[in-house]
Each structure stands twice: as structure tokens, then as C-alpha cells.
Scaffold this active site. Structure first.
Site, PDB file in Angstrom:
ATOM      1  N   GLY A   1      -6.318   0.048 -18.587  1.00  0.00           N
ATOM      2  CA  GLY A   1      -7.000  -1.073 -17.995  1.00  0.00           C
ATOM      3  C   GLY A   1      -6.607  -2.519 -18.408  1.00  0.00           C
ATOM      4  O   GLY A   1      -7.176  -3.565 -17.818  1.00  0.00           O
TER       5      GLY A   1
ATOM      6  N   GLU B   1      -5.151   4.965 -22.706  1.00  0.00           N
ATOM      7  CA  GLU B   1      -4.177   5.308 -21.463  1.00  0.00           C
ATOM      8  C   GLU B   1      -3.651   4.118 -20.667  1.00  0.00           C
ATOM      9  O   GLU B   1      -4.024   3.825 -19.585  1.00  0.00           O
ATOM     10  CB  GLU B   1      -5.223   6.306 -20.581  1.00  0.00           C
ATOM     11  CG  GLU B   1      -5.390   7.525 -21.080  1.00  0.00           C
ATOM     12  CD  GLU B   1      -6.468   8.202 -20.185  1.00  0.00           C
ATOM     13  OE1 GLU B   1      -6.530   9.606 -20.444  1.00  0.00           O
ATOM     14  OE2 GLU B   1      -7.019   7.685 -19.595  1.00  0.00           O
TER      15      GLU B   1
ATOM     16  N   GLY C   1      -1.532   1.921 -18.520  1.00  0.00           N
ATOM     17  CA  GLY C   1      -0.302   2.369 -17.480  1.00  0.00           C
ATOM     18  C   GLY C   1       0.476   0.906 -16.993  1.00  0.00           C
ATOM     19  O   GLY C   1       1.553   0.735 -17.616  1.00  0.00           O
ATOM     20  N   ARG C   2      -0.346  -0.108 -16.281  1.00  0.00           N
ATOM     21  CA  ARG C   2       0.209  -1.205 -16.102  1.00  0.00           C
ATOM     22  C   ARG C   2       0.745  -1.994 -17.089  1.00  0.00           C
ATOM     23  O   ARG C   2       1.940  -2.650 -16.913  1.00  0.00           O
ATOM     24  CB  ARG C   2      -0.973  -1.959 -15.355  1.00  0.00           C
ATOM     25  CG  ARG C   2      -0.641  -3.335 -14.480  1.00  0.00           C
ATOM     26  CD  ARG C   2      -1.811  -3.928 -14.267  1.00  0.00           C
ATOM     27  NE  ARG C   2      -2.861  -3.403 -13.547  1.00  0.00           N
ATOM     28  CZ  ARG C   2      -2.996  -3.200 -12.415  1.00  0.00           C
ATOM     29  NH1 ARG C   2      -2.104  -3.918 -11.724  1.00  0.00           N
ATOM     30  NH2 ARG C   2      -4.112  -2.466 -11.948  1.00  0.00           N
TER      31      ARG C   2
ATOM     32  N   ARG D   1       0.436  -3.756  -2.440  1.00  0.00           N
ATOM     33  CA  ARG D   1      -0.556  -4.395  -3.363  1.00  0.00           C
ATOM     34  C   ARG D   1      -1.202  -5.584  -2.814  1.00  0.00           C
ATOM     35  O   ARG D   1      -2.320  -5.818  -3.160  1.00  0.00           O
ATOM     36  CB  ARG D   1      -0.046  -4.392  -4.648  1.00  0.00           C
ATOM     37  CG  ARG D   1       0.122  -3.185  -5.498  1.00  0.00           C
ATOM     38  CD  ARG D   1       0.174  -3.217  -6.943  1.00  0.00           C
ATOM     39  NE  ARG D   1      -1.003  -3.560  -7.631  1.00  0.00           N
ATOM     40  CZ  ARG D   1      -1.371  -4.812  -8.161  1.00  0.00           C
ATOM     41  NH1 ARG D   1      -0.709  -5.811  -8.001  1.00  0.00           N
ATOM     42  NH2 ARG D   1      -2.535  -4.926  -8.701  1.00  0.00           N
TER      43      ARG D   1
ATOM     44  N   TYR E   1      -4.943  -5.637  -2.001  1.00  0.00           N
ATOM     45  CA  TYR E   1      -5.837  -6.114  -2.981  1.00  0.00           C
ATOM     46  C   TYR E   1      -5.669  -7.667  -2.942  1.00  0.00           C
ATOM     47  O   TYR E   1      -6.086  -8.069  -3.764  1.00  0.00           O
ATOM     48  CB  TYR E   1      -5.435  -5.670  -4.518  1.00  0.00           C
ATOM     49  CG  TYR E   1      -5.362  -4.122  -4.597  1.00  0.00           C
ATOM     50  CD1 TYR E   1      -6.140  -3.092  -4.369  1.00  0.00           C
ATOM     51  CD2 TYR E   1      -4.172  -3.886  -5.141  1.00  0.00           C
ATOM     52  CE1 TYR E   1      -6.245  -1.815  -4.653  1.00  0.00           C
ATOM     53  CE2 TYR E   1      -3.853  -2.437  -5.314  1.00  0.00           C
ATOM     54  CZ  TYR E   1      -4.874  -1.485  -5.332  1.00  0.00           C
ATOM     55  OH  TYR E   1      -4.355  -0.131  -5.398  1.00  0.00           O
TER      56      TYR E   1
ATOM     57  N   CYS F   1       6.085  -3.139  10.746  1.00  0.00           N
ATOM     58  CA  CYS F   1       5.439  -3.489  12.329  1.00  0.00           C
ATOM     59  C   CYS F   1       3.904  -3.636  11.934  1.00  0.00           C
ATOM     60  O   CYS F   1       3.281  -2.654  12.249  1.00  0.00           O
ATOM     61  CB  CYS F   1       5.636  -2.432  13.085  1.00  0.00           C
ATOM     62  SG  CYS F   1       5.602  -3.156  14.601  1.00  0.00           S
TER      63      CYS F   1
ATOM     64  N   TYR G   1       2.466   0.293  -9.947  1.00  0.00           N
ATOM     65  CA  TYR G   1       1.783   0.755  -8.815  1.00  0.00           C
ATOM     66  C   TYR G   1       2.371   0.002  -7.512  1.00  0.00           C
ATOM     67  O   TYR G   1       2.078  -0.529  -6.816  1.00  0.00           O
ATOM     68  CB  TYR G   1       0.239   0.034  -8.806  1.00  0.00           C
ATOM     69  CG  TYR G   1      -0.652   0.687 -10.022  1.00  0.00           C
ATOM     70  CD1 TYR G   1      -0.683   1.937 -10.061  1.00  0.00           C
ATOM     71  CD2 TYR G   1      -0.969   0.012 -11.169  1.00  0.00           C
ATOM     72  CE1 TYR G   1      -1.524   2.385 -11.057  1.00  0.00           C
ATOM     73  CE2 TYR G   1      -1.511   0.413 -12.322  1.00  0.00           C
ATOM     74  CZ  TYR G   1      -1.936   1.787 -12.148  1.00  0.00           C
ATOM     75  OH  TYR G   1      -2.616   2.598 -13.139  1.00  0.00           O
TER      76      TYR G   1
HETATM   77  N1  LLP Z   1      -6.689   6.116 -16.991  1.00  0.00           N
HETATM   78  C1  LLP Z   1      -7.257   6.520 -16.179  1.00  0.00           C
HETATM   79  C2  LLP Z   1      -8.347   7.507 -16.002  1.00  0.00           C
HETATM   80  C3  LLP Z   1      -7.193   5.573 -14.775  1.00  0.00           C
HETATM   81  O1  LLP Z   1      -7.783   5.967 -13.765  1.00  0.00           O
HETATM   82  C4  LLP Z   1      -6.364   4.782 -14.677  1.00  0.00           C
HETATM   83  C5  LLP Z   1      -5.893   3.798 -13.645  1.00  0.00           C
HETATM   84  C6  LLP Z   1      -5.360   4.423 -16.044  1.00  0.00           C
HETATM   85  C7  LLP Z   1      -5.687   5.190 -17.227  1.00  0.00           C
HETATM   86  C8  LLP Z   1      -4.256   3.375 -16.216  1.00  0.00           C
HETATM   87  O2  LLP Z   1      -4.951   2.090 -15.921  1.00  0.00           O
HETATM   88  P1  LLP Z   1      -4.030   0.651 -16.093  1.00  0.00           P
HETATM   89  O3  LLP Z   1      -3.893   0.715 -17.559  1.00  0.00           O
HETATM   90  O4  LLP Z   1      -2.696   1.077 -15.359  1.00  0.00           O
HETATM   91  O5  LLP Z   1      -4.907  -0.280 -15.690  1.00  0.00           O
HETATM   92  N2  LLP Z   1      -3.589   0.934  -7.584  1.00  0.00           N
HETATM   93  C9  LLP Z   1      -4.278  -0.155  -8.526  1.00  0.00           C
HETATM   94  C10 LLP Z   1      -4.483   0.375  -9.979  1.00  0.00           C
HETATM   95  C11 LLP Z   1      -5.220   1.615  -9.866  1.00  0.00           C
HETATM   96  C12 LLP Z   1      -5.513   2.209 -11.233  1.00  0.00           C
HETATM   97  C13 LLP Z   1      -6.203   3.308 -11.141  1.00  0.00           C
HETATM   98  N3  LLP Z   1      -6.308   4.127 -12.442  1.00  0.00           N
HETATM   99  C14 LLP Z   1      -3.168  -1.414  -8.580  1.00  0.00           C
HETATM  100  O6  LLP Z   1      -2.368  -1.408  -7.805  1.00  0.00           O
HETATM  101  O7  LLP Z   1      -3.939  -2.345  -9.078  1.00  0.00           O
END
Ligand code: LLP
Length: 433
Positions: free
Chosen positions: A249, A291, A293-294, A331, A335, A362, A391
């Protein structure tokens, strides 16, 4: 700027990524094109590792959330940097396996895992399966029993925290499809079920409070809520759970106004709260899992498009159309996500116009940004969109039967295609005659 150090303007005035001229990359690989900086990705991995070592004595593991961007090359990089991997489907798990990712460092998520996916996780020997609901716990227990094995389980708990983010990507509060609620007693019931099941080994708890978060306080609050619950579990059942997974997050910079938290500040504060709470509760500080990701891949990637038409509707707006759109980046459509746009050939020059960047799909909603500032661009020029590493590719589609773009990794050893461009032939591969 924080997170964008791999982006520069070269002596020709062109945008460069990892020292590579973006116009040359577009020329060589075609457009639309994703380009990612290997150094930026590796450095982000190292930031997490170092901060866990520095502030938490190395008693933890950052696991890259591969839903942000998943392919064999990223799994290998993440492994080389010593991180674990969070997967959320059979497809992501299969990719990890194909990249020889050590399965003991894989965390398997999902709010509705199928029996096939759970079986696969058991067969592969995944290190941690994060159970979302009671049905899943029972299924997993039965599957493990049938295999004569024990499943390593964590429970996804909703700590009920509002992390001030876009409603679509907020997952921590009680009205969420993810995990067990604390308030209703459901989480404690799940703990008791897991502890009482012969073929489940409960190793800890998980929470994830949202995405693209810029404050540290919601994470600290989540730590407190989760540790207090671990204290309650100890009093009620005598079990001391050894692991706490705080999810991902952490926010990144999409536009200049975004002000992401430095990871070491996050870890410093969170580690202090963990130690403090554990002292009060009188139990050992747990092994911590994160965890991200982004924040590992997001700012490391850019997208290059070729501009097609530039359509000015007097008194209304100017549409700059590009050769991609919602198929490679949904995105904005989903969003209203903010992005930074640059004319790659004049990246350092002032932005003199306000435009709407439209895709080729389209669909009227197929926009990449509205009222965004940009240098003058003419048809045929290259437009860069920054911070598209997370993403984007992972959420890409073949809508309108457009092939997905390739992903090129630029690094010290030159550049290489880590996902090739889909061909028209790829698009009909699964069609029956
Ligand atoms: N762990 C869990 C259990 C999650 O559900 C997620 C993201 C992460 C880790 C990684 O979160 P991050 O560090 O990437 O924020 N599609 C959306 C984002 C959805 C995130 C879902 N879960 C977007 O494009 O902003």
C-alpha cells in the site's frame, strides 16, 4: 525527484530512462511500449531489505506483490534481491514456479481461491497460504488431509482502518470482500478453527489496509489493532502467533504534487510501534512481512506512445490521440488516476498547453488524462507517460482485439525484451475454427 532518479533529459533534450534515449527505444521496439528501469526496480527492493535490517534487526521479509506487474524476469530480479513473492492466482503462482522462485518465500493470497489453486499451492510447497474465509479454511484442511500434509496458514484480518485512499482501492474496512472481520468475532472464530484443525498450521495474521497511501499513521494503527488481537488470541487460546504480515500500500509519485514516504521512515516508525506494543503485551516481537507492489515497480516504468491525430475543438478542448489507451492502461478510466505526460523529444521544455490524452479504443471513456499540461506535440511524435510500471501491464486487455505492448527492461547490460509484443496471430490463438 524521489522515485524518478532514473529519468533524465539528455543532451538532445530527449527524455531518457536508465540513460537510454526514449526516442531511440520507440524507434527500435515500436509503440506502444512499456520501458522499465532495472536499476530502479532493484534499488526499490534494496530499500525495503535494508530498512528491515536496519530498523527491525532483519526479523522480517518484504514480499513483492506480483499483481502490480508479473512476468518471469521480475520474479527472478526480486529473488536475486532477496525478497519474497506475493501471488494471488494460479497464473501468478505458475509464473513464479516457471522462474524457479523459491516456494518457501511465496505468499498465496486470494479472496476466492479455487480448490485447484489451493491444491496447486500445496503441491508446489508454498510457504504461506493466506486464508480469506471459513469455507476456504475448511477446504484447505480437507485438501491437506487428503494429501497427508499440513498447510501453512495465515489469516487475512480486516483491521477496520480508513487509509484515506480512493474508494475502489480501499480494502481494510469492515464492508470489504477481503478477509475476516474483527468486530463480529469472525476473525477469532477463524483462529480457533485453524488452531483446532489437524492439517492446518496457523503461523500468523495478515492485513492490508489499502493502496497508494501517503501517511504512516494508518499503518501504525493497523499494527496496534493486529497486535492487540494477537494478544487476545494468546489469552483466549494460549497460542502465540509468530508472524504478522502488514500487506502493501505504500504510495508513489505519479505527479509532482505526490509526496511519497521514504520507506526507511515507514519501517522506523512501524518497527518502534511493534516493539512498544509487544512489550506492553508481554510477547515476542513477531516476524514481520510486507507486501509492496506499486512501490517496487510503479515509478520504474514508463509508457511510450506515438501521437496520431491532434484534434482541437475550439473553446472546448484539444484531444491528443495516441496509439494505445485503456487496453494498456485502464487506470484513468477506472480510477481517474493522475499521470505525468511529456513530449519525449522536448522533455525539459515548458509545458505550454492543456490537453486531453485519448486512446484508440472504441469507447468515449478511453482517456489517459484530462486537462493535463503538455509541451506542443505534432502527429508522429512520441508521448511519454510516467510511472506506469504498476497495474498497467498487469491490468491490460485485448479490448478491440488490440495486441498488448511489449515490456523492455533497460539496465547496465543494455536493454532486453522481458515480455514480447503480442502479434495478431496471438490474438486468434485460442479461437476455434
Ligand atoms: N498485498 C495485498 C494483499 C494486496 O491486496 C495488495 C494490493 C498488495 C499487497 C500490494 O499493494 P501495493 O503495494 O501495490 O499498493 N489496481 C489498483 C491497485 C489494487 C491493489 C490491490 N491490492 C490500482 O491500479 O491502483
Amino acid at each position: 525527484m524521489l522515485g524518478w532518479e532514473h529519468l533524465t533529459v539528455n543532451s538532445l533534450g530527449h527524455l531518457a530512462i536508465g540513460g537510454r534515449d526514449t526516442l531511440a527505444l520507440a524507434e527500435e521496439y515500436g509503440t506502444p511500449l512499456f520501458v522499465m528501469s532495472e536499476e530502479a526496480i532493484r534499488e526499490n527492493c534494496r530499500l525495503y531489505r535494508r530498512s528491515i535490517e536496519r530498523f527491525y534487526g532483519g526479523n522480517g521479509l518484504a514480499a513483492y506483490a506480483s499483481k502490480a506487474f508479473c512476468c518471469k524476469a521480475i520474479c527472478r530480479m526480486v529473488q536475486e534481491e532477496g525478497l519474497g513473492l506475493d501471488v494471488v492466482s494460479a497464473g501468478e503462482l505458475y509464473t513464479a514456479k516457471a522462474a524457479d522462485f523459491p516456494m518457501d518465500k511465496v505468499i498465496f493470497h486470494g479472496s476466492n481461491k479455487t480448490a485447484e489453486e489451493l491444491t496447486m499451492a500445496l503441491e508446489y510447497g508454498v510457504g504461506r497460504i493466506v486464508a480469506d474465509n471459513l469455507t476456504e479454511l475448511r477446504t484447505l484442511d480437507a485438501l491437506a488431509a487428503a494429501k497427508g500434509t499440513t498447510a501453512p496458514v495465515m489469516l487475512r484480518v480486516k483491521p477496520g482502518i480508513d487509509a484515506h485512499t480512493h474508494e475502489f482501492i480501499r480494502t481494510g474496512q469492515i464492508d470489504s470482500k477481503f478477509g475476516f472481520a474483527l468486530e463480529t468475532g469472525e476473525a477469532l472464530a477463524a483462529v480457533k478453527l485453524a488452531l483446532g484443525s489437524k492439517n492446518l498450521r496457523l503461523i500468523g495474521l495478515h492485513c492490508h489496509i489499502g493502496s497508494q497511501i501517503f501517511e504512516i499513521d494508518p499503518f501504525c494503527l493497523a499494527v496496534k489493532v493486529m497486535l492487540e488481537f494477537m494478544g487476545l488470541i494468546c489469552r483466549e487460546t494460549g497460542a502465540v502467533l509468530g508472524e504478522l504480515n502488514l500487506g502493501g500500500g505504500f504510495g508513489i509519485r505519479y505527479i509532482a504534487e505526490n509526496d511519497p514516504v521514504a520507506y526507511d521512515r515507514y519501517m522506523e516508525k512501524v518497527a518502534a510501534v511493534v516493539r512498544d506494543c509487544c512489550k506492553k503485551l508481554g510477547f515476542p516481537a513477531p516476524f514481520l512481512l510486507l507486501e509492496p507492489g506499486r512501490s517496487i515497480v510503479g515509478a520504474a516504468g514508463i509508457t511510450l506512445y506515438q501521437v496520431g491525430s491532434v484534434k482541437t475543438i475550439p473553446g472546448i478542448r484539444t484531444y491528443v490521440s495516441v496509439d494505445g489507451g485503456m487496453g494498456d492502461n485502464p487506470r484513468y478510466a477506472l480510477y481517474q488516476a493522475d499521470y505525468t505526460f511529456l513530449a519525449a523529444a522536448r522533455a525539459g521544455e515548458p509545458k505550454t498547453q492543456t490537453v486531453t490524452v485519448a486512446g484508440k479504443y472504441c469507447e468515449s471513456g478511453d482517456l489517459l488524462g484530462e486537462n493535463v499540461s503538455l509541451q506542443e506535440v505534432a502527429p508522429g511524435e512520441i508521448l511519454a507517460v510516467l510511472a506506469t510500471g504498476a497495474y498497467n501491464y498487469s491490468m491490460a486487455s485485448n479490448y478491440n482485439r488490440n495486441p498488448r505492448p511489449p515490456v523492455v527492461l533497460v539496465g547496465e547490460k543494455g536493454d532486453r525484451v522481458i515480455i514480447r509484443r503480442e502479434s495478431l496471430e496471438d490474438l486468434i490463438r485460442n479461437d476455434s475454427d
